[in-house]
Motif scaffolding. Sequence first.
Motif, short mmCIF file in Angstrom:
data_model
loop_
_atom_site.label_atom_id
_atom_site.label_comp_id
_atom_site.label_asym_id
_atom_site.label_seq_id
_atom_site.Cartn_x
_atom_site.Cartn_y
_atom_site.Cartn_z
N GLU A 1 10.78 10.98 15.91
CA GLU A 1 10.00 9.77 15.71
C GLU A 1 9.02 9.55 16.86
O GLU A 1 9.30 9.91 18.01
N ALA A 2 7.88 8.97 16.52
CA ALA A 2 6.89 8.63 17.53
C ALA A 2 7.37 7.47 18.38
O ALA A 2 8.15 6.62 17.93
N ARG A 3 6.92 7.42 19.62
CA ARG A 3 7.22 6.33 20.54
C ARG A 3 5.93 5.68 21.00
O ARG A 3 4.89 6.32 21.07
N ASN A 4 6.03 4.39 21.30
CA ASN A 4 4.94 3.65 21.96
C ASN A 4 3.60 3.79 21.24
O ASN A 4 2.54 3.97 21.88
N GLY A 5 3.62 3.70 19.92
CA GLY A 5 2.38 3.66 19.17
C GLY A 5 1.68 4.98 18.99
O GLY A 5 0.54 5.01 18.51
N ARG A 6 2.33 6.07 19.38
CA ARG A 6 1.68 7.38 19.19
C ARG A 6 1.67 7.75 17.70
O ARG A 6 2.51 7.29 16.93
N PRO A 7 0.73 8.61 17.28
CA PRO A 7 0.71 9.05 15.88
C PRO A 7 1.81 10.06 15.61
O PRO A 7 2.49 10.55 16.52
N THR A 8 1.97 10.38 14.33
CA THR A 8 2.88 11.44 13.90
C THR A 8 2.08 12.51 13.19
O THR A 8 1.20 12.22 12.38
N VAL A 9 2.38 13.77 13.50
CA VAL A 9 1.72 14.90 12.85
C VAL A 9 2.76 15.72 12.10
O VAL A 9 3.86 15.96 12.60
N LEU A 10 2.43 16.12 10.89
CA LEU A 10 3.27 16.99 10.08
C LEU A 10 2.70 18.40 10.15
O LEU A 10 1.51 18.62 9.89
N LEU A 11 3.55 19.36 10.50
CA LEU A 11 3.14 20.76 10.62
C LEU A 11 3.75 21.54 9.45
O LEU A 11 4.97 21.59 9.29
N TYR A 12 2.89 22.14 8.65
CA TYR A 12 3.33 22.91 7.48
C TYR A 12 3.06 24.40 7.69
O TYR A 12 2.00 24.80 8.21
N ALA A 13 3.99 25.23 7.25
CA ALA A 13 3.79 26.68 7.09
C ALA A 13 4.83 27.14 6.08
O ALA A 13 5.63 26.34 5.59
#
Length: 480
Positions: A100-112
């Motif tokens: 999970e992101a902390r302190n308002g950071r974004p989240t990125v999904l990595l697909y392969a």
Amino acid sequence: MGEQSAGSARPEGVESAVRAAVDAQFAATLDELQRLVRIPSVSWPDFDHAHLAASAQEIAELLRGTGIFDVVDIRRAPLDGQEHEAEPALGQPAVVARREARNGRPTVLLYAHHDVQPPGDEAAWETPPFEPSERDGRLYGRGAADDKAGVMAHIGAIRALAAAAAETGRELELGIALFIEGEEEWASQSFGNFLREQRELLAADAIIVADSSNWDETTPALTVALRGAVACNLRVETLDHASHSGMFGGAVPDAMLATVRLLDTLWDADGAVAVPGLASADLAVPEYDEARLRRETGLLDGVSPIGRGEILSRLWAQPAISITGIDAPSIAHASNTLIPSTRVRLSARIAPGQDPESAYAALRAHLEAHVPFGARLSFEDAGLGQAFLVETSGWAVAEVRGAMADAWGTDPVDIGVGGSIPFIAELVTEFPDAQILVTGVEDPDGRAHSPNESLHLASFKKSLLTEALFLARLDARTAD
């Protein structure tokens, strides 16, 4: 998830540490890639799917070894259309992970994806397909480029980011999710159900799909256009049983004659698609000459390219039709008979912007209108895939372009790809607010899906560094 601000702070100390970590870890990353290549994880039905379970387990252990994830698991979902069955057939194992992101950071999904194409004719390989071999700066083996290098680019970038954070005394705050699919090479048949079942685990502000190519060995690329796909089996019948070709040939049309005459109507004299209703797109294309086409494809001397217009427009923005298989007697089993029926596999690529259902209808209408001799046609196993155009105005595109330029030392090129990644449309449906970035580790000489598939190692390292820098910059990014 809230939209992020228009720019992010450049964590210079962290980025230096990221570069150092990529260098220090690269040999180990390459060893792990070779270990994955040794697992023949072919997802096609006639292959041993125990290898898919083995490759999924190997990747899960690598992700657990990073020490940064709240969840790492191997999961399956019902095949699309089977979700309401009492005992649904399941898709192949996929690896998922999330922090999970902390302190308002974004989240990125990595697909392969960790499944691979069948090896094909093993006699055409210079070295065995599942025994990785390094020569002339390239790693050879099935899946070395498509797409186990994409898997290891994600894992290598995550490890470099974690090492850089530890080195600089920073707390890693970026949210990261991973989806390493196990059936992309067999039409992602449980993809939609998987997304719906794992939506909360995979939700993100930006999605990297690492399954495309760079412009060449020294120039990075962001894929901004993908053709869609329409495929089906076409059966042609003219007789209810085989007949002696000497007795009746010349008066009775056999199915092969009807098939050849019918298929020839799909193209005009230049080899361009001649099916009304299959559209073209208006895409700007970079310069690309016939000499490069010949070099990258192995087009034989004296054989001319087909189609009209700029070469890259033919590959990225115009329809194409191929016959990828024919069921008919082989030469070894040929007899002097008129063939009563044939079956062919039609594979069409459609331009960005065209709906695949309308394209399939146009293809069927053309074939039915041009059938010779009153032959009977039937259509089976249709597969439709959406084309894709990337929205390039978002902050994630700007960030990844900047990371590419800094990692490669040259500005990236926006490219289209003649191939298709139909599941991207499902990502858009399930995560409409996420920005989707289609990147990759392949290059024009990688020969994905063909014998002697290979990965250019210097380009792979730069692609890995690109993703690590991108993640580091997102880790410094705050929400509005």
